[in-house]
Design an enzyme around this catalytic site. Structure first.
Site, short mmCIF file in Angstrom:
data_model
loop_
_atom_site.label_atom_id
_atom_site.label_comp_id
_atom_site.label_asym_id
_atom_site.label_seq_id
_atom_site.Cartn_x
_atom_site.Cartn_y
_atom_site.Cartn_z
N ALA A 182 0.83 -1.20 0.00
CA ALA A 182 0.00 0.00 0.00
C ALA A 182 0.87 1.25 0.00
CB ALA A 182 -0.94 0.00 1.21
N ASP A 183 1.96 1.23 0.76
CA ASP A 183 2.90 2.35 0.76
C ASP A 183 3.46 2.60 -0.64
OD1 ASP A 183 2.94 3.25 3.42
OD2 ASP A 183 4.34 1.69 4.03
N LEU A 184 3.94 1.54 -1.27
CA LEU A 184 4.62 1.69 -2.55
C LEU A 184 3.65 2.08 -3.66
CD1 LEU A 184 7.12 -1.30 -2.33
CD2 LEU A 184 7.46 1.08 -1.68
N GLY A 187 2.81 5.66 -3.14
CA GLY A 187 3.96 6.47 -3.54
C GLY A 187 4.05 6.61 -5.04
#
Length: 409
Positions: A182-184, A187
């Site tokens: 989810a972070d990547l 981003g």
């Protein structure tokens, strides 16, 4: 010997220059925001990372493992940036930030709307003074709705999105994806949306408010699972190393190590059976379509498993590669970084940091055949503070020394 010691060391270059001249102020921390701004930096943007005095980005404390006192998580997300420490909660620090914003194209922050307004860093507060500024807010749930001001991490976003419920074996509990997905993904959305807004600004001359939600990014990632449910009402369940739509798309055991095998269309299905010496099985009218093969999946899987168990992995992979059948190993991380193809692509390398070599994973995107994006190593905390204040704001040494004494920087 560490794996780092086997990597080729690359020297700084001008890197990619697609976004040369674009200035980014990065007020984000952790993974999602820094990953997005690293992508922008890799493409040539000048990224100034604004960090808390003394503590810095949260990921600077994420470890072990550490390398020469630096978190390896931090080192994976922050190359090609300069680090400026600044206490923006103090009036002098906020004044410095405002002065920097005057020559900034893009502001990226991961504070929720409530905090943005409190600091005067929300889009509405900034747009009058900085009408060309592209304002990127990256939060867990977006800037609107009942959850807008709730905190969020990758784990929480994955749980909301449904991906954890579909990851792992059916008999096991929900599993997190093995990397901060989810972070990547969020981003990447930061970088994509920023580039689109910069393109529009060339035409309009006006800035833009961009609202990126980690949960929304992850939910969009789930579209191939969500849309079939919406259209059919059939609930999807965990299937481990198998796919619930493509009949044969899963992990199989060989005589030594497992492989992945994807027979994703009718032509590949027939090629597979010809390659293993059973063309009649592949030509059977009763198994001619994916729908018919799904009906007989259990017996097909049993047949293929019995066949593959007779020879070692390398035999099958060589045969499948020769016959253009999608298959591959299940690599551990240590095997990934030794992959000859990836090494030949220059995807893994080291750079000289302030205290020694630093490992990196490259951008992996080529522009006119070139993918060398490296300009500088991930910065030590506050390494560029004095230079940025001197060069961009014209501050004197005495003024900078006073700010440091009062812990503004």
């Amino acid at each position: 010997m560490r794996p780092l010691d086997t990597l080729p060391t690359v020297t700084p270059t001008s890197g990619l220059e697609l976004l040369k001249g674009v200035r980014v102020l990065d007020l984000t921390t952790s993974i999602a925001g820094p990953y997005g701004t690293q992508l922008l930096a890799d493409l040539g943007a000048e990224v100034t990372k604004v960090e808390r005095v003394e503590a810095g980005d949260d990921t600077r404390a994420w470890g072990p493992p550490f390398l020469d006192g630096e978190s390896l998580w931090f080192l994976s997300m922050n190359r090609n940036k300069e680090s400026l420490t600044l206490d923006i909660r103090q009036p002098e620090g906020r004044s410095i930030l405002d002065n920097l914003l005057a020559s900034t194209d893009v502001l990226v922050l991961n504070a929720v709307q409530e905090v943005q307004r409190k600091l005067g860093l929300d889009f509405e507060s900034l747009r009058t003074r900085h009408p060309t500024l592209i304002h990127v807010a990256l939060t867990g749930f977006g800037s609107q709705g009942p959850r807008a001001n709730l905190p969020c991490y990758d784990l929480i976003a994955e749980g909301y999105s449904g991906v954890m419920d579909l990851t792992g074996e059916q008999e096991s509990g929900p599993q997190k994806v093995g990397t901060p997905a989810a972070d990547l993904l969020a981003g990447q959305d930061v970088a994509l949306a920023t580039v689109a807004a910069l393109f529009e600004r060339q035409r309009t001359g006006v800035g833009k408010s961009i609202d990126v939600s980690m949960v929304a990014s992850m939910v969009r990632f789930m579209a191939p699972r969500i849309v079939p449910y919406l259209g059919s009402g059939e609930r999807v369940t965990r299937s481990g190393g198998r796919d619930s739509v493509i009949a044969i798309y899963q992990v199989f055991e060989t005589a030594d190590e497992p492989i992945t095998l994807g027979l994703g269309n009718d032509a590949i299905w027939r090629r597979f059976w010809t390659a293993v010496g059973q063309p009649a099985y592949g030509a059977a009218a009763s198994l001619a379509t994916n729908a018919s093969r799904r009906t007989e999946r259990a017996s097909i899987v049993e047949t293929i498993q019995g066949l593959l168990a007779t020879r070692k992995r390398e035999h099958w992979l060589a045969l499948f590669n020769e016959n253009r059948i999608p298959a591959g190993p299940i690599n551990r991380v240590d095997q990934v970084v030794e992959d000859s193809h990836l090494l030949s692509e220059g995807l893994f390398y080291s750079v000289e940091g302030a205290a020694g070599k630093v490992p990196q994973v490259g951008l992996g995107i080529r522009f006119d055949g070139k993918s060398n994006a490296y300009r500088c190593a991930p910065p030590r905390l506050g390494a560029d503070t004095e230079r940025v204040l001197r060069e961009r704001l014209g501050m004197s040494k005495a003024c900078i020394a006073g700010l440091r004494e009062r812990r503004i920087i």
